[in-house]
Design a protein around this motif. Sequence first.
Motif, PDB file in Angstrom:
ATOM      1  N   MET A   1      35.320  30.292  47.274  1.00 31.86           N
ATOM      2  CA  MET A   1      34.563  30.727  46.714  1.00 31.86           C
ATOM      3  C   MET A   1      34.822  32.115  45.644  1.00 31.86           C
ATOM      4  O   MET A   1      35.069  32.680  46.598  1.00 31.86           O
ATOM      5  CB  MET A   1      32.788  31.240  47.429  1.00 31.86           C
ATOM      6  N   THR A   2      34.558  31.563  44.434  1.00 39.22           N
ATOM      7  CA  THR A   2      35.453  33.525  43.170  1.00 39.22           C
ATOM      8  C   THR A   2      34.225  34.158  44.139  1.00 39.22           C
ATOM      9  O   THR A   2      32.991  34.050  44.064  1.00 39.22           O
ATOM     10  CB  THR A   2      34.868  33.267  42.127  1.00 39.22           C
ATOM     11  N   HIS A   3      34.947  35.853  44.212  1.00 37.31           N
ATOM     12  CA  HIS A   3      34.029  37.022  43.803  1.00 37.31           C
ATOM     13  C   HIS A   3      34.799  37.792  44.121  1.00 37.31           C
ATOM     14  O   HIS A   3      36.065  37.696  43.034  1.00 37.31           O
ATOM     15  CB  HIS A   3      33.580  37.869  45.809  1.00 37.31           C
ATOM     16  N   ILE A   4      33.966  38.747  43.765  1.00 36.68           N
ATOM     17  CA  ILE A   4      33.973  40.083  42.773  1.00 36.68           C
ATOM     18  C   ILE A   4      33.805  41.539  43.056  1.00 36.68           C
ATOM     19  O   ILE A   4      32.553  42.148  43.003  1.00 36.68           O
ATOM     20  CB  ILE A   4      33.659  40.417  40.836  1.00 36.68           C
ATOM     21  N   ALA A   5      34.557  42.670  43.668  1.00 41.48           N
ATOM     22  CA  ALA A   5      34.326  43.147  44.047  1.00 41.48           C
ATOM     23  C   ALA A   5      34.432  44.553  43.092  1.00 41.48           C
ATOM     24  O   ALA A   5      35.809  45.032  42.409  1.00 41.48           O
ATOM     25  CB  ALA A   5      35.835  43.640  45.147  1.00 41.48           C
ATOM     26  N   LEU A   6      33.869  45.757  43.395  1.00 45.53           N
ATOM     27  CA  LEU A   6      34.092  46.297  41.876  1.00 45.53           C
ATOM     28  C   LEU A   6      33.720  47.985  43.328  1.00 45.53           C
ATOM     29  O   LEU A   6      33.037  47.694  44.270  1.00 45.53           O
ATOM     30  CB  LEU A   6      32.619  46.610  41.050  1.00 45.53           C
ATOM     31  N   LEU A   7      34.938  48.810  42.740  1.00 49.15           N
ATOM     32  CA  LEU A   7      35.557  50.094  43.502  1.00 49.15           C
ATOM     33  C   LEU A   7      34.634  51.330  43.093  1.00 49.15           C
ATOM     34  O   LEU A   7      34.874  51.073  41.751  1.00 49.15           O
ATOM     35  CB  LEU A   7      37.036  50.018  44.324  1.00 49.15           C
ATOM     36  N   ARG A   8      33.899  51.796  44.023  1.00 48.55           N
ATOM     37  CA  ARG A   8      33.862  53.192  43.745  1.00 48.55           C
ATOM     38  C   ARG A   8      34.842  54.482  44.096  1.00 48.55           C
ATOM     39  O   ARG A   8      35.549  54.028  44.725  1.00 48.55           O
ATOM     40  CB  ARG A   8      32.733  53.864  44.590  1.00 48.55           C
ATOM     41  N   ALA A   9      35.307  55.361  42.906  1.00 50.01           N
ATOM     42  CA  ALA A   9      36.040  56.356  43.007  1.00 50.01           C
ATOM     43  C   ALA A   9      37.853  55.493  43.095  1.00 50.01           C
ATOM     44  O   ALA A   9      38.816  56.780  43.466  1.00 50.01           O
ATOM     45  CB  ALA A   9      35.867  57.032  43.491  1.00 50.01           C
ATOM     46  N   ILE A  10      37.834  54.533  43.034  1.00 47.29           N
ATOM     47  CA  ILE A  10      39.507  53.856  42.575  1.00 47.29           C
ATOM     48  C   ILE A  10      40.458  54.434  41.132  1.00 47.29           C
ATOM     49  O   ILE A  10      39.768  54.890  40.601  1.00 47.29           O
ATOM     50  CB  ILE A  10      40.174  52.908  42.683  1.00 47.29           C
ATOM     51  N   ASN A  11      41.257  55.499  41.607  1.00 48.99           N
ATOM     52  CA  ASN A  11      42.183  56.101  40.745  1.00 48.99           C
ATOM     53  C   ASN A  11      41.347  57.077  40.073  1.00 48.99           C
ATOM     54  O   ASN A  11      41.244  57.338  38.410  1.00 48.99           O
ATOM     55  CB  ASN A  11      42.483  54.834  39.366  1.00 48.99           C
ATOM     56  N   MET A  12      40.261  57.356  40.314  1.00 51.30           N
ATOM     57  CA  MET A  12      39.722  59.100  40.026  1.00 51.30           C
ATOM     58  C   MET A  12      40.173  59.805  41.064  1.00 51.30           C
ATOM     59  O   MET A  12      39.894  59.753  42.694  1.00 51.30           O
ATOM     60  CB  MET A  12      38.160  58.372  39.764  1.00 51.30           C
ATOM     61  N   GLY A  13      39.635  61.469  40.847  1.00 49.99           N
ATOM     62  CA  GLY A  13      39.583  62.036  41.462  1.00 49.99           C
ATOM     63  C   GLY A  13      40.340  62.822  42.990  1.00 49.99           C
ATOM     64  O   GLY A  13      40.152  63.469  44.001  1.00 49.99           O
ATOM     65  N   GLY A  14      41.804  62.646  42.201  1.00 48.16           N
ATOM     66  CA  GLY A  14      43.471  62.804  43.191  1.00 48.16           C
ATOM     67  C   GLY A  14      43.618  61.361  43.580  1.00 48.16           C
ATOM     68  O   GLY A  14      44.528  61.646  44.137  1.00 48.16           O
ATOM     69  N   HIS A  15      42.648  60.467  43.506  1.00 49.78           N
ATOM     70  CA  HIS A  15      43.325  58.849  44.422  1.00 49.78           C
ATOM     71  C   HIS A  15      43.560  58.453  43.589  1.00 49.78           C
ATOM     72  O   HIS A  15      42.624  57.786  42.945  1.00 49.78           O
ATOM     73  CB  HIS A  15      42.394  58.556  45.200  1.00 49.78           C
ATOM     74  N   THR A  16      45.155  58.350  43.752  1.00 51.30           N
ATOM     75  CA  THR A  16      45.553  56.633  42.932  1.00 51.30           C
ATOM     76  C   THR A  16      46.006  55.971  43.734  1.00 51.30           C
ATOM     77  O   THR A  16      46.840  56.047  44.683  1.00 51.30           O
ATOM     78  CB  THR A  16      46.912  57.480  42.863  1.00 51.30           C
ATOM     79  N   VAL A  17      46.076  54.504  43.776  1.00 45.23           N
ATOM     80  CA  VAL A  17      45.777  53.692  44.300  1.00 45.23           C
ATOM     81  C   VAL A  17      46.495  52.137  43.206  1.00 45.23           C
ATOM     82  O   VAL A  17      45.729  52.207  42.220  1.00 45.23           O
ATOM     83  CB  VAL A  17      45.492  52.976  44.570  1.00 45.23           C
ATOM     84  N   SER A  18      47.944  52.275  43.320  1.00 42.81           N
ATOM     85  CA  SER A  18      48.429  51.030  42.385  1.00 42.81           C
ATOM     86  C   SER A  18      47.567  49.664  42.954  1.00 42.81           C
ATOM     87  O   SER A  18      46.991  49.522  43.830  1.00 42.81           O
ATOM     88  CB  SER A  18      49.745  51.184  42.605  1.00 42.81           C
ATOM     89  N   MET A  19      47.507  48.697  41.399  1.00 44.49           N
ATOM     90  CA  MET A  19      46.985  47.498  41.644  1.00 44.49           C
ATOM     91  C   MET A  19      47.734  45.964  42.256  1.00 44.49           C
ATOM     92  O   MET A  19      47.443  46.115  42.824  1.00 44.49           O
ATOM     93  CB  MET A  19      46.755  47.200  40.137  1.00 44.49           C
ATOM     94  N   GLU A  20      49.079  46.524  42.374  1.00 37.54           N
ATOM     95  CA  GLU A  20      49.929  45.828  43.522  1.00 37.54           C
ATOM     96  C   GLU A  20      49.394  46.192  44.738  1.00 37.54           C
ATOM     97  O   GLU A  20      49.016  44.865  45.687  1.00 37.54           O
ATOM     98  CB  GLU A  20      51.298  46.063  43.564  1.00 37.54           C
ATOM     99  N   ARG A  21      49.869  47.576  45.210  1.00 34.84           N
ATOM    100  CA  ARG A  21      48.719  47.611  46.462  1.00 34.84           C
ATOM    101  C   ARG A  21      47.501  47.624  47.218  1.00 34.84           C
ATOM    102  O   ARG A  21      47.153  46.570  47.857  1.00 34.84           O
ATOM    103  CB  ARG A  21      49.068  49.044  46.637  1.00 34.84           C
TER     104      ARG A  21
END
Length: 175
Positions: A1-21
């Motif tokens: 089953m497919t799900h969609i995660a909505l993450l708070r504060a990704i790539n905001m406030g000095g936190h950078t996460v590549s989409m690959e990671r």
Amino acid sequence: MTHIALLRAINMGGHTVSMERLRGLFAELGYKNVRTLIASGNVVFDAGSKKSSGHEAPIEKHLESALGYSVATFVRTPAEISAIVDQEPFPRSVIDKAHALWIGFLKAPPNADAARKLTALRCTTDDFHIHGREIYWLRRVTSTESKVTGSTLERALGAPLTARNITTVRKLAAF
């Protein structure tokens, strides 16, 4: 089953996460067919038929361990995202004149006290509509002109939330 995660504060406030990671971190949890939509914490993945909310805590725990900070996570099914898009919280003529329509995602519907506090925030620039676990936020002005911020909403609701504009939610529904 497919799900969609909505993450708070990704790539905001000095936190950078590549989409690959980020995709890799979801794969580490055993999720399949992991994809991301724009670099703002929208992750689509396949998992067993487990209820969407059952994925929130394991994702949060894993992301905090890997990234070193808390990442509130809100999971919905594609059907739930489509229903959010189809909801008409305000008349079309009002939405068309507004600057933006945002959707705030919560883990649970707000209780009566939180709903009263949210309603008290209504003003000439901002209006709100609660529908289940979502808050529809109509902004008649830009974010810098608005009297309400995401932090203001969280304080009123007494719970974390993450917000996406309706354009992004529509893209998620079509993804």
